[in-house]
Scaffold this active site. Sequence first.
Site, PDB file in Angstrom:
ATOM      1  N   GLU A 186      32.522  39.888  39.229  1.00 35.74           N
ATOM      2  CA  GLU A 186      30.856  38.983  39.004  1.00 35.74           C
ATOM      3  C   GLU A 186      30.528  39.825  40.597  1.00 35.74           C
ATOM      4  O   GLU A 186      29.945  38.729  41.035  1.00 35.74           O
ATOM      5  CB  GLU A 186      31.167  37.601  39.998  1.00 35.74           C
ATOM      6  CG  GLU A 186      31.733  36.684  38.467  1.00 35.74           C
ATOM      7  CD  GLU A 186      32.110  35.336  39.118  1.00 35.74           C
ATOM      8  OE1 GLU A 186      31.648  34.733  37.265  1.00 35.74           O
ATOM      9  OE2 GLU A 186      32.555  34.821  40.010  1.00 35.74           O
ATOM     10  N   GLU A 232      35.548  34.776  31.167  1.00 37.08           N
ATOM     11  CA  GLU A 232      35.958  33.315  31.883  1.00 37.08           C
ATOM     12  C   GLU A 232      35.713  32.345  31.530  1.00 37.08           C
ATOM     13  O   GLU A 232      34.716  31.900  31.852  1.00 37.08           O
ATOM     14  CB  GLU A 232      35.318  33.724  33.280  1.00 37.08           C
ATOM     15  CG  GLU A 232      36.771  34.759  34.286  1.00 37.08           C
ATOM     16  CD  GLU A 232      36.259  33.921  35.157  1.00 37.08           C
ATOM     17  OE1 GLU A 232      35.845  32.948  35.522  1.00 37.08           O
ATOM     18  OE2 GLU A 232      36.523  36.067  36.630  1.00 37.08           O
TER      19      GLU A 232
END
Length: 609
Positions: free
Chosen positions: A162, A238
């Site tokens: 991320e 995710e």
Amino acid sequence: MSTPVRRFAIGEEDFLLDGEPTRILSGALHYFRVHPDLWADRIVKAREMGLNTIETYVAWNAHSRRPGEFEASGGLDLGRFLDTVAEHGMHAIVRPGPYICAEWDNGGLPAWLFQQPGTGIRSSEPTYLAAVEEYYEHLAPILVPRQIDRGGPIILVQVENEYGAYGSDKAYLKALTELTRRIGITVPLITVDQPLDDMIENGSLPELHKTASFGSRVGERLDRLRRHQPTGPLMCSEFWNGWFDSWGGHHHTTDVDEIAKSLDELLSRGASVNIYMFHGGTNFGFTNGANDKGTYAPIVTSYDYDAPLDEAGNPTAKYWAFRDVIAKHAPVPGLVPGERRTAFREPRSQSVEVSASLSAAVPLWQVADRLGAWSEHEQPPMCDSLGHYSGFTLYRTEIERRGAAILRVAEVRDRAQVFVDGRAVGVLARDHRDRVLTLPEDARGTLDLLIEDQGRVDYGPRIGEPKGLIGPATVNGDQVTGWQVLPLGLDDITPVAEALRDLTAAAHPDATADVVAGPAFARAVFDAPEHEGAIADLFLDTAEWGKGVAWINGFCLGRYWSRGPQRTLYVPAPVLKAEGNELIIFELHATASADVRLLACQELGHTEF
């Protein structure tokens, strides 16, 4: 034994296994949060839910606790974990970071990195990249031969984590990509970012396959991902099906029907998925992270995450709901039409399995010298400068004042108990922004500050902060100098255990305790019951204790705190033996009684009202 050599690739619309379209149905399972003797159990349950892949982060700071070190045995044996994945017919996705977040201490970055002047974390700064290169070179012998094109289970490797939520240094991402290839990784490389335009753009490179992280609004988020990546398979790597808990908050849960509906929508779009988490596990020891978005909030010991498998590996309602959804889109092993809740035993009912008593207690002051070496400093040093990166540190000096005395510190990270001549005076807590404390009238003698590192921030700009007493301390405005500092070495609790055993053997008056007045260590011994011919998991009830840490047979279960929400500590069955289990607690404040209770089921506290 390795599987036959196969090819895994990214096609125009699909992932390709030996040239044929395939869908990734993955579940997150962090080897470092699960006892190694239980890895196979969790992996089998993932397969039986219908998954075909296991995903794991790699926690750099767990493997490299000191510069130049790399530990990969026992619970950190990543190679054994990946081999176990392969043995059960599953693929693997590996996310080595180097930053992982994961609600893990310091986001997985070693604290010693930040001791090197000028190091630019998560950037193309040369000192940082040199440290990452050394880390990756340690990983290479583990990962490279276990890729699918070498007969192993690994099909994807992630670059960073991320990153678009943190920075936009394309040179850094390029350097990581080149390094990953240079050590011998040949499988496809991916990135993950939240599906916001700037994050997707900043967090990847054209040569890296983009995936997204989210748990709701599936159609909208897949559409945005597709706009940034016109070809290739869609993947939510995710899929957030739960959440983590912080001390002083509530236990988080998600609606089973709603999250199952979102999973169904995701799979109906033809997307691949990695369920985060499939099984959360536990922040054993001092490994929990913390958040700080204006207020410091350390994360609890349990990483149950309201996942399909609970903290102890029991299937939950979410497990069965997900299994039903997956069965609509892919084969599920052993699924019989109409079958429900038969694959695994239901968890035992909540009951007291073991009762014992704390039979010996010893104050910290009597055993502190066994736990490390004192050093002398004119000004109070930070813990990191002493090479001490977790747990507790004792700061000591001498004071002599007439009249009222006010202790002031610049900052404490993260919590300091203050004592004068061994008597408790008060607490300075980071989350309360405490800086000032009134000392007893005419305070004189030994001033002790027992400082606890409650977990390093794992997300955002405060990653890497040093711990301990930050800046000078004053009494009535006068700087306090001449400090002695003792980092408490609690990785090995043997010195304390020996002291407590000696008390018990000598029938010392302190060998019995109606309560424990901290800071003190206390001991209990108990036998473990068997269920169906085997020792079963237990849960240590901490509801009547204050704040502290617990070990069983030398294995650190983690922290407890009456602040909640968590009320039990998970005790994995492999830690236990039939007779003579030794519990040691480090109680910082006080216990309401000396009773020890081990339960059959977990108690993670209240949910949001």
